[in-house]
Design a protein around this motif. Structure first.
Motif, mmCIF file in Angstrom:
data_model
loop_
_atom_site.group_PDB
_atom_site.id
_atom_site.type_symbol
_atom_site.label_atom_id
_atom_site.label_comp_id
_atom_site.label_asym_id
_atom_site.label_seq_id
_atom_site.Cartn_x
_atom_site.Cartn_y
_atom_site.Cartn_z
ATOM 1 N N ARG A 159 0.827 -1.207 0.000
ATOM 2 C CA ARG A 159 0.000 0.000 0.000
ATOM 3 C C ARG A 159 0.862 1.258 0.000
ATOM 4 O O ARG A 159 0.330 2.367 0.020
ATOM 5 C CB ARG A 159 -0.924 0.006 1.226
ATOM 6 C CG ARG A 159 -1.853 -1.188 1.310
ATOM 7 C CD ARG A 159 -2.832 -1.230 0.157
ATOM 8 N NE ARG A 159 -3.657 -2.441 0.180
ATOM 9 C CZ ARG A 159 -4.446 -2.812 -0.825
ATOM 10 N NH1 ARG A 159 -4.508 -2.075 -1.922
ATOM 11 N NH2 ARG A 159 -5.166 -3.917 -0.735
ATOM 12 N N ASP A 160 2.161 1.098 -0.033
ATOM 13 C CA ASP A 160 3.058 2.246 0.006
ATOM 14 C C ASP A 160 3.142 2.912 -1.365
ATOM 15 O O ASP A 160 3.010 2.256 -2.403
ATOM 16 C CB ASP A 160 4.461 1.821 0.438
ATOM 17 C CG ASP A 160 4.473 1.206 1.829
ATOM 18 O OD1 ASP A 160 3.642 1.629 2.654
ATOM 19 O OD2 ASP A 160 5.302 0.306 2.070
ATOM 20 N N THR A 161 3.412 4.212 -1.364
ATOM 21 C CA THR A 161 3.600 4.940 -2.621
ATOM 22 C C THR A 161 4.929 4.559 -3.261
ATOM 23 O O THR A 161 4.996 4.267 -4.453
ATOM 24 C CB THR A 161 3.550 6.461 -2.371
ATOM 25 O OG1 THR A 161 2.248 6.801 -1.903
ATOM 26 C CG2 THR A 161 3.834 7.227 -3.653
ATOM 27 N N GLN A 162 6.022 4.579 -2.467
ATOM 28 C CA GLN A 162 7.311 4.123 -2.973
ATOM 29 C C GLN A 162 7.426 2.636 -2.704
ATOM 30 O O GLN A 162 7.371 2.190 -1.554
ATOM 31 C CB GLN A 162 8.469 4.867 -2.307
ATOM 32 C CG GLN A 162 9.823 4.485 -2.890
ATOM 33 C CD GLN A 162 10.984 5.194 -2.233
ATOM 34 O OE1 GLN A 162 10.827 6.276 -1.671
ATOM 35 N NE2 GLN A 162 12.155 4.593 -2.298
ATOM 36 N N ARG A 163 7.586 1.875 -3.768
ATOM 37 C CA ARG A 163 7.553 0.422 -3.653
ATOM 38 C C ARG A 163 8.897 -0.215 -3.980
ATOM 39 O O ARG A 163 9.709 0.363 -4.708
ATOM 40 C CB ARG A 163 6.453 -0.146 -4.566
ATOM 41 C CG ARG A 163 5.056 0.283 -4.128
ATOM 42 C CD ARG A 163 3.964 -0.311 -4.994
ATOM 43 N NE ARG A 163 2.643 -0.050 -4.442
ATOM 44 C CZ ARG A 163 1.512 -0.489 -4.987
ATOM 45 N NH1 ARG A 163 1.538 -1.209 -6.096
ATOM 46 N NH2 ARG A 163 0.344 -0.212 -4.424
ATOM 47 N N PHE A 164 9.068 -1.405 -3.440
ATOM 48 C CA PHE A 164 10.342 -2.121 -3.585
ATOM 49 C C PHE A 164 10.370 -2.900 -4.895
ATOM 50 O O PHE A 164 9.481 -3.702 -5.176
ATOM 51 C CB PHE A 164 10.530 -3.067 -2.395
ATOM 52 C CG PHE A 164 11.803 -3.860 -2.457
ATOM 53 C CD1 PHE A 164 13.019 -3.259 -2.220
ATOM 54 C CD2 PHE A 164 11.770 -5.214 -2.774
ATOM 55 C CE1 PHE A 164 14.194 -3.988 -2.283
ATOM 56 C CE2 PHE A 164 12.941 -5.953 -2.832
ATOM 57 C CZ PHE A 164 14.158 -5.336 -2.586
ATOM 58 N N LEU A 165 11.414 -2.677 -5.663
ATOM 59 C CA LEU A 165 11.560 -3.316 -6.972
ATOM 60 C C LEU A 165 12.061 -4.747 -6.839
ATOM 61 O O LEU A 165 12.973 -5.022 -6.056
ATOM 62 C CB LEU A 165 12.529 -2.496 -7.819
ATOM 63 C CG LEU A 165 12.775 -2.905 -9.262
ATOM 64 C CD1 LEU A 165 13.003 -1.658 -10.108
ATOM 65 C CD2 LEU A 165 14.017 -3.801 -9.370
#
Length: 533
Positions: free
Chosen positions: A251-257
């Motif tokens: 649900r985060d705006t910055q997401r883990f690639l």
């Protein structure tokens, strides 16, 4: 939507600093260029927050170069052109692939360490590459390169690195199209400084924060592109945004690639029903170009009414050793990649377009250069080939230094010239200041994700254009001056992306129009550039 020349005020009592090379940005492009430039003169590197804040640090997969005896620059060129969907500039790609191997060797000499196998550099294969040519350091390649370059730069007596320095405006003579330096806001001292330099190099990264979901850090707010555009530089190919297909769902705006290399090592994609699906979309299946995989995932999510698909890594040999960073981050989200399927969905990742440059990294302003993601020299075309981005930063950073004689023999710029060519009536002021910068950013990110995202169409783009213009007109100043500047920059570049997306009535690479779903090589084998007149 009228874009003004400046956003900041030039004050007579502002401190003035001088250098031979002023570098704005501290990712791989900025640091590599600084290291090379330090042989010839005084270098100042300005970074928006800290040396840890850049896309380089987050780069996982690796750096592509034809260093193996079974590979060649020509094969690398072919793969890059194929991924670029007809819009790559072949002369720029030729420079990239021919000079890339030597630049990678120089990275190794500077202390960057890559994984080894049987005494040789270990190479992996990623999407749309015909050969295994990606050098990597587990799944934290960017950090390995960044830390090595930071150490070298800090050891050099000719390089000064200053953190918490925000690029406000490019300074220069608008009529003569000449750059003098930059107006910089020191966020720790809360003061504006003037930097005058023989050469100004923008290496400030991309604009992922324009989108609601992104892999980019919070510093990626299009500052370099917007400042260059206001100063008179051309922005080109701005409709081409790369959405990375496999980003850990949250649900985060910055997401883990989740690195492309996972699929290169055999990772498989499954839909909600645990069915493989990539064979329906491309003969290369999981190794198809990123734009194809992203749209395929989006289609599976829509048809199966799901917020994500699954990435299966369980069968990859020694997966925790090959991808320790991914393993640890997934564990923090209660996902064990050795036992569980990983929920993934696309997110904004990279901008193919940017400040238009030639193969010497020159912009259309004299003594202003750009390299890295902020620039567009034409190597990526409509869709970047995986792991070419780190290579681009160092190859075209070197091209700037190849021009060092011209840089060093440039006349000295005086403060009087700087102030003479500054006009305070050209500073941005809002028509009806009612929207706070943070609110403006959130509204913009929602608009861009919903209407200017992976799939676009005319009605949505026109709505986005109207809504962005209204936010821009009503943007209010804030006590947080940096947030205010960022909002202006994001709105400026977003408007250009929307306009370019509206005008390109076809689908190609990272730009897909559902109302024009076919590639049109008759009308659209061309670039679109935008200039602030």
């Amino acid at each position: 939507m009228i874009i003004t020349r400046y956003v900041g005020d030039l004050e007579k009592d502002s401190p003035i600093f001088y250098s031979d090379f002023l570098i704005i940005g501290s990712g791989i492009a900025g640091l590599f260029t600084a290291l090379k430039a330090s042989t010839y003169g005084k270098v100042i590197v300005l970074t928006k927050k800290t040396l840890l804040d850049s896309n380089t640090k987050l780069a996982q997969g690796g750096i592509a170069a034809a260093v193996h005896e079974e590979d060649s620059p020509f094969l690398h060129l072919e793969d890059t052109l194929e991924a670029g969907a007809g819009l790559c500039e072949i002369d720029a790609v030729d420079v990239l692939v021919r000079e890339g191997p030597q630049r990678v060797r120089e990275l190794i000499e500077a202390g960057a360490t890559f994984d080894m196998k049987d005494g040789n550099v270990s190479l992996t294969k990623e999407g749309a590459h015909s050969k295994a040519r990606v050098l990597h350091a587990a799944d934290a390649t960017g950090e390995a390169i960044r830390s090595a370059l930071v150490q070298k730069c800090q050891e050099s007596p000719d390089i000064t690195v200053l953190e918490n320095q925000f690029l406000v405006d490019i300074l220069g003579d608008h009529n003569q199209q000449e750059c003098y330096g930059a107006l910089i806001y020191d966020t720790k001292k809360n003061q504006t400084n003037i930097y005058i330099s023989k050469s100004t190099i923008i290496a400030a990264g991309g604009n992922g924060q324009l989108y609601k979901y992104t892999t980019n850090p919070d510093v990626a707010t299009a500052d370099g592109m917007a400042a260059a555009f206001r100063a008179g530089c051309s922005l080109i190919d701005m409709e081409f945004i790369q959405f990375h297909p496999t980003v850990l769902f949250s649900r985060d705006t910055q997401r883990f690639l989740i690195s492309e290399a996972v699929r290169g090592e055999g990772g498989l994609l499954y839909n909600k029903n645990k069915e493989r699906f990539m064979h329906k979309y491309h003969p290369l299946e999981e190794l198809a170009p990123r734009d194809v995989v992203s749209r395929a995932i989006l289609n599976e999510m829509m048809t199966k009414d799901s917020e994500y698909v699954y990435l299966d890594m369980k069968h990859i040999p020694n997966v925790t050793k090959r991808f320790p960073n991914i393993y640890e981050n997934c564990l923090q989200n209660n996902i064990d990649i050795t036992k569980n399927l990983v929920p993934v969905s696309p997110a904004a990742h990279y901008t193919m377009g940017g400040i238009q440059t030639n193969t010497k990294a020159e912009t259309n302003l004299y003594s202003l250069y750009a390299c890295g993601e902020v620039a567009c020299v034409g190597v990526h075309g409509a869709n970047r080939l995986a792991s070419n981005s780190l290579l681009e930063g160092i190859v075209f950073g070197q091209k700037i230094i190849d021009n060092v004689e011209e840089i060093l023999y440039r006349r000295k710029i005086t403060p009087e010239e700087v102030f003479k060519n500054y006009d305070s009536t050209w500073v941005f002021t809002s028509e009806n200041p009612t929207i706070e910068p943070n609110q403006a950013k959130k509204q913009l990110q929602e608009i861009m994700w919903e209407k200017v995202g992976i799939i676009r169409e005319e009605t949505g783009l026109k709505q986005a254009n109207t809504e962005i213009t209204e936010i821009y007109k009503n943007l209010a100043p804030s006590d947080n001056i940096v947030s205010y500047y960022e909002a202006i920059n994001m709105l400026t570049v977003a408007r250009i992306i929307v306009q370019a997306s509206l005008w390109r009535k076809e689908s190609r690479g990272g730009h897909y129009r559902s109302d024009y779903p076919k590639r049109d090589d008759v009308r659209w084998i061309k670039h679109m550039s935008f200039v602030n007149c």
